[in-house]
Design a protein around this motif. Sequence first.
Motif, short mmCIF file in Angstrom:
data_model
loop_
_atom_site.label_atom_id
_atom_site.label_comp_id
_atom_site.label_asym_id
_atom_site.label_seq_id
_atom_site.Cartn_x
_atom_site.Cartn_y
_atom_site.Cartn_z
N ASN A 359 46.64 53.48 21.31
CA ASN A 359 47.38 54.72 21.15
C ASN A 359 46.93 55.75 22.17
OD1 ASN A 359 48.73 53.68 18.90
ND2 ASN A 359 47.16 54.41 17.48
N LEU A 360 47.89 56.51 22.69
CA LEU A 360 47.61 57.60 23.63
C LEU A 360 47.86 58.92 22.94
CD1 LEU A 360 49.34 56.26 26.89
CD2 LEU A 360 47.00 55.86 26.08
N LEU A 361 47.03 59.92 23.24
CA LEU A 361 47.16 61.24 22.65
C LEU A 361 47.83 62.19 23.62
CD1 LEU A 361 43.67 61.59 20.91
CD2 LEU A 361 45.85 60.87 19.91
N PRO A 362 48.55 63.18 23.11
CA PRO A 362 49.25 64.12 24.01
C PRO A 362 48.27 64.86 24.91
CG PRO A 362 50.00 64.35 21.74
CD PRO A 362 48.82 63.46 21.70
N GLY A 363 48.60 64.94 26.20
CA GLY A 363 47.81 65.71 27.13
C GLY A 363 46.43 65.19 27.40
N GLU A 364 46.15 63.91 27.09
CA GLU A 364 44.82 63.34 27.30
C GLU A 364 44.92 62.05 28.10
OE1 GLU A 364 42.44 62.83 23.86
OE2 GLU A 364 42.50 64.95 23.28
N THR A 365 43.92 61.84 28.95
CA THR A 365 43.82 60.60 29.73
C THR A 365 42.93 59.61 29.00
OG1 THR A 365 44.11 61.78 31.82
CG2 THR A 365 43.10 59.61 31.93
N SER A 366 43.41 58.39 28.87
CA SER A 366 42.61 57.30 28.29
C SER A 366 42.32 56.28 29.38
CB SER A 366 43.37 56.64 27.14
OG SER A 366 43.67 57.56 26.13
N ALA A 367 41.31 55.45 29.16
CA ALA A 367 40.92 54.47 30.17
C ALA A 367 40.67 53.11 29.54
CB ALA A 367 39.69 54.94 30.93
N ILE A 368 41.02 52.08 30.29
CA ILE A 368 40.74 50.69 29.93
C ILE A 368 39.74 50.14 30.95
CG2 ILE A 368 41.71 48.40 29.53
CD1 ILE A 368 42.75 50.50 27.62
N TRP A 369 38.67 49.55 30.46
CA TRP A 369 37.63 48.97 31.32
C TRP A 369 37.90 47.47 31.45
CZ3 TRP A 369 33.25 51.69 33.32
CH2 TRP A 369 32.30 50.89 33.95
N VAL A 370 38.17 47.02 32.66
CA VAL A 370 38.48 45.62 32.91
C VAL A 370 37.30 44.98 33.64
CG1 VAL A 370 40.12 44.00 33.94
CG2 VAL A 370 40.93 46.24 33.11
N SER A 371 36.78 43.90 33.09
CA SER A 371 35.63 43.20 33.70
C SER A 371 36.03 41.78 34.06
CB SER A 371 34.44 43.17 32.74
OG SER A 371 33.93 44.46 32.51
N LEU A 372 35.63 41.36 35.27
CA LEU A 372 35.85 40.00 35.74
C LEU A 372 34.49 39.32 35.88
CD1 LEU A 372 38.48 40.75 38.52
CD2 LEU A 372 38.87 40.37 36.10
N ASN A 373 34.28 38.28 35.11
CA ASN A 373 33.02 37.54 35.14
C ASN A 373 33.24 36.23 35.90
OD1 ASN A 373 31.20 39.10 33.05
ND2 ASN A 373 33.23 38.93 32.14
N VAL A 374 32.55 36.09 37.03
CA VAL A 374 32.73 34.91 37.86
C VAL A 374 31.64 33.89 37.50
CG1 VAL A 374 32.90 34.03 40.21
CG2 VAL A 374 33.62 36.38 39.70
N PRO A 375 32.02 32.73 36.96
CA PRO A 375 31.02 31.72 36.59
C PRO A 375 30.27 31.18 37.82
CG PRO A 375 33.15 31.29 35.55
CD PRO A 375 33.38 32.34 36.58
N CYS A 376 29.12 30.58 37.55
CA CYS A 376 28.29 30.04 38.65
C CYS A 376 29.03 28.94 39.41
CB CYS A 376 26.99 29.48 38.08
SG CYS A 376 25.85 30.74 37.48
N GLY A 377 29.85 28.16 38.72
CA GLY A 377 30.52 27.03 39.38
C GLY A 377 31.91 27.34 39.89
N GLN A 378 32.29 28.61 39.94
CA GLN A 378 33.65 28.95 40.36
C GLN A 378 33.85 28.68 41.84
OE1 GLN A 378 35.70 30.12 37.89
NE2 GLN A 378 37.45 29.94 39.27
N GLN A 379 34.98 28.11 42.18
CA GLN A 379 35.28 27.84 43.58
C GLN A 379 35.55 29.14 44.32
OE1 GLN A 379 35.29 24.88 45.36
NE2 GLN A 379 34.27 24.18 43.48
N PRO A 380 35.03 29.32 45.54
CA PRO A 380 35.30 30.54 46.30
C PRO A 380 36.77 30.61 46.73
CG PRO A 380 34.15 28.95 47.66
CD PRO A 380 34.18 28.37 46.28
N GLY A 381 37.21 31.82 47.03
CA GLY A 381 38.59 32.00 47.49
C GLY A 381 39.21 33.24 46.90
N LEU A 382 40.48 33.41 47.16
CA LEU A 382 41.24 34.57 46.70
C LEU A 382 41.98 34.22 45.41
CD1 LEU A 382 42.29 37.46 47.21
CD2 LEU A 382 44.16 36.43 48.53
N TYR A 383 41.74 35.02 44.37
CA TYR A 383 42.39 34.84 43.06
C TYR A 383 43.32 36.02 42.81
CZ TYR A 383 38.99 31.15 42.08
OH TYR A 383 38.25 29.99 42.13
N GLU A 384 44.51 35.73 42.31
CA GLU A 384 45.50 36.78 42.11
C GLU A 384 46.08 36.71 40.71
OE1 GLU A 384 47.68 37.76 46.17
OE2 GLU A 384 47.85 35.60 45.72
#
Length: 888
Positions: A359-384
């Motif tokens: 829910n958003l409140l009138p006249g107020e800014t809210s934020a979402i924190w997005v985290s990307l966790n890259v595993p140790c065995g992840q292949q390198p490269g560009l992810y989209e």
Amino acid sequence: MGIAKSLGAETPFASVAASELFSLDLSKTEALTQAFRRAIGVRIKEEAEIIEGEVVEISIDRPVSAAAAGGSSVPSGVAAAGKAGRLTLKTTDMETVYELGGKMIEALGTQGFLALFTGDTGEIRAEVQEQIDTKVAEWIEEGKSEIPCTEDDNIRKILDISRATPRQHNTRARLITVILRGATAGRVGVPVPNSPFPRAAPRGGGGGGGKTQHSSVPPVEGVAGGGTSYGWVDGGLQGSSLGNGAIDPTKVHSADLLHVWSMPSTANVNQQEAPRPLEHVNLLAARNERESFQIALRPKVSWATSGIAGSVQVQCTDLCSSAGDRLVVGQSITLRRVVPMLGVPDALVPIDPLNSQINLLPGETSAIWVSLNVPCGQQPGLYEGEIFITAVRAEAESRGESLTKSERYQLYRKLRSCIDIAEPRDYSSSEEMVQRLTSASTTLRRMLALPSFQDCQDNNGLGDMMDEDIMNNVAVRLKLRLTVWDFTLPLTPSLPAVFGISETVIEDRFCLEHGTKGWYDALDHHFRWLLQYRISPFFCRWGDSMRILAYTCPWPADHPKANEYYSDPRLAAYAVPYAPILSSTDAAKNSLRREVEILKSEPHWSKSYFYLWDEPLNTEQYDVIRSISNELRTYASDVRILTTYYCGPSGSELAPSTFEAFVKVPNVLRPHTQIFCTSEWVLGTREDLVKDIVAELRPDLGEEWWTYVCMGPSDPQPNWHLGMRGTQHRAVMWRVWKEGGTGFLYWGTNCYEKAMIPSAEICFRRGLPPGDGVLFYPGEVFSSSHEPVASTRLERVLSGMQDIEYLKLYSSRYGREEGLALLEKTGVYLGPDRYALDHGPIDVMRGEVAIQKKEAAYRTSGRSFKKNNQSDLADICGQESQQRATFV
């Protein structure tokens, strides 16, 4: 700012947010009082010569007996007779030494900067307020001063404080003008005559007839409060196709209903954050690294019928590479809602991927924190991938339309039946148990067959659950790209960072009895959860005079769980409990002997340490540490003892000055301490003092230098206080690495005020800076979840620890001096009061490390590498990140 400008340059002005009145450190009356006093301006008509400059040093000569007592170089609460003082003042033109008289010395000793405030509460003392009010009133009556103020009597209010005298009432009435601006000012008709803000005028049209008035004047940017700031409009978008009626968010593009923009993880996105253009997100990360960013949301109009502005749904796709590798939502990608604590964005409450509606409140800014966790065995490269932000109907409205009353009643009865069937009970036979569970299963299957769940039956996974309006391009789409580099951060942190968890806080809040199964489960859960932040947790229980029982594993060394704890590669150091510190019985000593005998035979023994006493102050406490050390050394000659301190022992003739006594502590505790852990507060901004501390250590005897922060240092130096800049939080670890410490200690992560239920409101401890000793919160405070809730500050601890790994990688190839040069030339960190204020330099520094790593790999393979070569840069950072990589 708009109000201040309209009042004119000669009018003092101070704005107050409503959240400031609900501080846990001040009463509401005191918070209002201080706000009003900040808005008081006195124009002095007399002239005086003022010399402005930096106070470099305050030196007071006093008897040797007083100096030996330890403490600050400026005495506190002592008479000034027989003393001589000097104050060194540095200006842009010169540096001059001024002699201090006895009255000035006494004032410095008894009052100082904090004497204006009452000890625990932070409130200005009543007698100080009275003295100031009396003096100002005398100046006004004598014609020595005047009060610049607005002359509109309609908005002039008198501050009515019960303890004020009639004379003070009269004085404050002449000093203070109050302008009330609230989130509902544009709707309820607050009378503000002659207001320069059209939307603050009464909305009713006089005489009670009441047509709503709309002004064509645009709202004022930057003014706090709904109805006036950042394009917020109560009655719909002026001049748009939305009109003034009810808004159906399924038929309007979400970009017409709310602002959406991205922010870095080092930004504190407060409720009045101004909208920015929407830009796509490009992140860079190594394997075994977490990289985060924020999505800011602010409503333009209201599309809900309730008191909120509206609801939005935030959904993210998996991130995919051209080779088919994926980073999966819910596993490698997490979304959390940023919740303010004391008005400061801090708590990160998880968002359910299956119900990602907020829910958003009138006249107020809210934020979402997005985290990307890259595993140790992840292949390198560009992810989209993409993130979709869609304005939706509120949950209550959606539920009301999707299920009729009879359907809801039917659903309730069947759920109630399942709960009754599955209630724990003593079954007469196994057949009865099977029958009851079969009955519950049948009832649940019937519920899932209801028409309301038909859409869910056809979906097969989270990626297919996106609503039809998203597919029809109603949502705001945010493109997300992550470049995974071809190197991995070590699983074991290069810097041991040991953080305390109060076992007594866990016992009190969760009503757990020490030593029960629930107690062990709770400690185990906290320990494993904190390991993800590259820190080495230890549990602690405090005794008298700062004695401390510190231990990493709640089970004894011969328990199967113990080896699981101590052998965990994510653990860089662990505390061994010295049980006799609280109960010096023969049983406790025998238990300690067995503990050490078992652990010293294990490969992980080199990670062990004993933490016996926190900040010893006198010779008696130092003697206790030496005595315990002698006992431990009979069990293991290579035992390591950690001692924190910020001064030398009082009552000793260790050195003529306080700082010299502090520096000489290793000479007092050798060989009874191997880890000398000093407060960063003592150093202040004097990095040159580090060499004096390190010079006293004996690395050949296994001695190390660690640092810690507790209460201080304060702004602008790095610390984890609530309200500091994001880069200031992250800079704590930059400072540790630059100063050359080999470890770090933080006294507490959950040390809030005592509570007896898990969902009790969080109160920071009185007498401490807000947030000090608290880096996460109980999940029950925000929802029914039992998972701890991280703070933005804890996430920045992790980022700082990851930065250390980057600097370590760079220094391992080019040397430590080049690593220090990298910090400075990128502008990331130059000193305790000189570091990056925004996120850009951080990515530049990390990009430079990645480029050097790739360059080394190219040379090993026989290929040539050029920083300016587009294909080489694209190979490392991705096309969208070339500008960052080539900046250096």
